[in-house]
Design an enzyme around this catalytic site. Structure first.
Site, PDB file in Angstrom:
ATOM      1  N   ASP A 217       7.287   9.609 -12.255  1.00  0.00           N
ATOM      2  CA  ASP A 217       6.612   8.219 -11.811  1.00  0.00           C
ATOM      3  C   ASP A 217       7.079   7.573 -13.643  1.00  0.00           C
ATOM      4  O   ASP A 217       6.563   7.796 -14.081  1.00  0.00           O
ATOM      5  CB  ASP A 217       5.907   8.124 -11.519  1.00  0.00           C
ATOM      6  CG  ASP A 217       4.853   6.625 -11.474  1.00  0.00           C
ATOM      7  OD1 ASP A 217       5.202   5.376 -11.295  1.00  0.00           O
ATOM      8  OD2 ASP A 217       3.744   6.421 -10.879  1.00  0.00           O
ATOM      9  N   ASP A 228       8.913  -0.501 -10.716  1.00  0.00           N
ATOM     10  CA  ASP A 228       7.995   0.399 -10.587  1.00  0.00           C
ATOM     11  C   ASP A 228       8.159   1.965  -9.253  1.00  0.00           C
ATOM     12  O   ASP A 228       8.568   1.392  -7.994  1.00  0.00           O
ATOM     13  CB  ASP A 228       5.859   0.508 -10.228  1.00  0.00           C
ATOM     14  CG  ASP A 228       5.428   1.307 -10.188  1.00  0.00           C
ATOM     15  OD1 ASP A 228       6.094   2.270 -10.167  1.00  0.00           O
ATOM     16  OD2 ASP A 228       4.932   0.817 -10.042  1.00  0.00           O
ATOM     17  N   HIS A 297       0.842  -1.463  -4.216  1.00  0.00           N
ATOM     18  CA  HIS A 297       0.082  -2.779  -5.161  1.00  0.00           C
ATOM     19  C   HIS A 297       1.638  -3.615  -5.183  1.00  0.00           C
ATOM     20  O   HIS A 297       2.520  -3.657  -5.267  1.00  0.00           O
ATOM     21  CB  HIS A 297       0.152  -2.702  -6.001  1.00  0.00           C
ATOM     22  CG  HIS A 297       0.423  -1.871  -6.901  1.00  0.00           C
ATOM     23  ND1 HIS A 297       1.690  -2.030  -7.714  1.00  0.00           N
ATOM     24  CD2 HIS A 297       0.492  -0.302  -7.226  1.00  0.00           C
ATOM     25  CE1 HIS A 297       2.422  -1.279  -8.630  1.00  0.00           C
ATOM     26  NE2 HIS A 297       1.991  -0.216  -8.250  1.00  0.00           N
ATOM     27  N   HIS A 305       0.216  -3.908 -11.551  1.00  0.00           N
ATOM     28  CA  HIS A 305      -1.053  -4.042 -10.162  1.00  0.00           C
ATOM     29  C   HIS A 305      -1.413  -5.456 -10.610  1.00  0.00           C
ATOM     30  O   HIS A 305      -2.416  -6.056 -10.983  1.00  0.00           O
ATOM     31  CB  HIS A 305      -2.164  -3.477 -10.419  1.00  0.00           C
ATOM     32  CG  HIS A 305      -2.208  -1.641 -10.424  1.00  0.00           C
ATOM     33  ND1 HIS A 305      -2.623  -0.789 -10.596  1.00  0.00           N
ATOM     34  CD2 HIS A 305      -0.837  -1.489 -10.100  1.00  0.00           C
ATOM     35  CE1 HIS A 305      -1.874   0.076 -10.826  1.00  0.00           C
ATOM     36  NE2 HIS A 305      -0.995   0.263 -10.405  1.00  0.00           N
ATOM     37  N   GLU A 330       3.830   2.594  -2.500  1.00  0.00           N
ATOM     38  CA  GLU A 330       4.319   4.404  -2.994  1.00  0.00           C
ATOM     39  C   GLU A 330       2.462   5.074  -1.967  1.00  0.00           C
ATOM     40  O   GLU A 330       1.497   4.344  -1.847  1.00  0.00           O
ATOM     41  CB  GLU A 330       3.686   4.536  -4.775  1.00  0.00           C
ATOM     42  CG  GLU A 330       2.312   3.614  -4.763  1.00  0.00           C
ATOM     43  CD  GLU A 330       2.311   3.727  -6.000  1.00  0.00           C
ATOM     44  OE1 GLU A 330       2.341   5.014  -7.025  1.00  0.00           O
ATOM     45  OE2 GLU A 330       1.657   3.065  -6.821  1.00  0.00           O
ATOM     46  N   GLU A 425       7.466   6.655  -4.475  1.00  0.00           N
ATOM     47  CA  GLU A 425       7.814   5.229  -4.868  1.00  0.00           C
ATOM     48  C   GLU A 425       8.270   4.579  -4.550  1.00  0.00           C
ATOM     49  O   GLU A 425       9.740   4.434  -5.284  1.00  0.00           O
ATOM     50  CB  GLU A 425       7.256   5.197  -5.861  1.00  0.00           C
ATOM     51  CG  GLU A 425       5.876   3.926  -6.517  1.00  0.00           C
ATOM     52  CD  GLU A 425       5.529   3.362  -7.101  1.00  0.00           C
ATOM     53  OE1 GLU A 425       4.744   2.461  -7.652  1.00  0.00           O
ATOM     54  OE2 GLU A 425       5.960   4.408  -7.716  1.00  0.00           O
TER      55      GLU A 425
END
Length: 444
Positions: A217, A228, A297, A305, A330, A425
């Site tokens: 990640d 992300d 998120h 976030h 994710e 994700e």
């Protein structure tokens, strides 16, 4: 970056140019215009000499058709990356326009169906084109970094070496420049029952094993706009059903997301797909369950976030997604209890986005905070990044910053030992006319 927890592709293979070597058999004349050299100290020519010098031989084999181009390498008219990467991704896009990975029309309401043809929506989109192009730039960097790392990630590699190699590639490809562009958060390489937020600290010699399940990640950003994205690596095919369940659940979440979509309904759809799978390990069948207290998120500028969470289990959250928002969908699947707790040594930290001025009594804490604000702002960082900046003996000051609420710590999130977890994700944006999955690639 990992998951928000509830509490109580490089397309081309890099090649290197071979410099043309000189052949001992190839010679040209040297000296005056006619090759005559005056050797007498009084100026008289005592004899005519013809000196020789070596001449570059013609390029052949691997170097054929290759030439240097401003530090880059051109092969048969095409720019080729070095190994390790040193040429920023923007060199492949001299017009400054970066590719769109994947788009989907909205289908969840009568009005949303008409968005693609709405001139008003298209105009709002044109106004934001520079923003979209920035995140596409970051997304292209992400794809190329993970393509570069694909062959390097194998059993026997030390996780700290893997992370530093990946992060150095990210810095080079995005042309890191302070808080303007660079790494968005530490590289996660969580193993087996550890679901998220693990990266090695200095001195951690953990090695990737052939029977490990690793979640990779990482994130990059341009002007605080973060990509992300994460995937799972497993070398033993017995884990394939786990990876498949989580990948399909992530894709289901992406398909359900959209303007006016309710977050709780997305979570229910994710859970239904995830938990329709099972896996057999060592003769025992395990249901694959969505980890209840991990979520996707929303993402804001310099804020990984940003306030809204996308659950991966059913629930009563009726909050809607809205036009213009960025999200990371994710999903995490587990063969264990499907509930994570904070455990193990902490490596991830992040300055609290909403914290005001807090008086500090320790001079070392003030100094460390200045380093954090200058280099990371409100982006996540890890202890290795502080080491890289030359910070030493900072653990007490870092603890003090956490104790007073200026910095938040994010310890590894773990299911029960002996269980296995997986993660996939993607980052997307809800444009006025369509949904764009920014981080989509050929790999996942």
């Amino acid at each position: 970056m990992g998951g928000e927890v509830d509490k109580p592709e490089m397309p081309e293979t890099p090649d290197n140019a071979a410099n043309g070597a000189m052949s001992e058999d190839d010679e040209v004349d040297e000296g005056g215009e006619n090759g005559v050299v005056a050797a007498d100290g009084n100026g008289d020519v005592s004899q005519a000499k013809k000196k020789k010098k070596k001449r570059k031989k013609k390029k052949s084999g691997a170097s054929a058709g290759m030439e240097a181009a401003g530090g880059a390498v051109v092969q048969n008219g095409k720019l080729v990356q070095t190994d390790p990467p040193t040429i920023p991704v923007r060199a492949w896009y001299p017009d400054g326009v970066f590719p769109v990975a994947e788009t989907h029309p909205y289908t969840n309401s009568e009005f949303n169906v008409k968005r693609e043809s709405s001139e008003e929506c298209r105009e709002r989109e044109r106004i934001q084109e520079d923003l979209y192009n920035s995140v596409r730039h970051a997304a292209e960097v992400h794809r190329r970094v993970r393509a570069y790392m694909k062959d390097y990630i194998k059993p026997g590699v030390k996780l700290i070496d893997m992370c530093e190699r990946l992060e150095n590639a990210s810095r080079a490809l995005i042309a890191e420049n302070g808080l303007e562009c660079g790494i968005a958060f530490p590289t996660g390489c969580s193993l087996n029952h550890v679901a998220a937020h693990y990266t090695p600290n200095a001195g951690d010699n953990t090695v990737l094993g052939k029977d490990d399940v690793m979640k990779v990640d990482f994130g990059v950003h341009i002007n605080g706009r973060i990509i992300d994205s994460a995937w799972t690596v497993a070398f033993n095919e017995k884990y394939d059903p786990l990876l498949l369940a989580v990948k399909e659940a992530t894709n289901k979440g992406l398909s359900e997301a959209g303007i006016d979509a309710r977050l709780g309904e997305i979570g229910a759809a994710i859970q239904e797909v995830m938990e329709s799978h099972e896996i057999e390990l060592n003769g025992k069948v395990y249901p694959i369950r969505a980890i209840q207290n991990l979520n996707g998120h929303s993402i804001g500028p310099y804020q990984i976030h940003a306030g809204k969470t996308v659950p991966i289990v059913r629930g009563g959250n009726a909050t809607k997604m809205e036009e213009g928002e960025f999200y990371a969908i994710e999903t995490f699947g587990s063969t264990g209890r499907a509930h994570v707790i904070e455990d193990l040594e902490c490596s991830h930290y992040m300055k609290n986005f909403d914290v005001g001025r807090v008086p500090l009594r320790m001079a070392r804490s003030k100094q460390l905070l200045a380093t954090i604000e200058k280099n990371f702002g409100t982006l996540a960082f890890c202890r290795r990044y502080l080491d890289r900046l030359g910070e030493t003996k900072y653990l007490m000051a870092l603890k003090n910053l956490c104790d007073v609420g200026i910095v938040d710590s994010y310890p590894p999130l773990c299911d029960i030992r002996g269980s296995y977890t997986a993660q996939y994700e993607h980052t997307f944006v809800l444009r006025p006319t369509c949904k764009e999955i920014l981080s989509r690639g050929d790999d996942y």
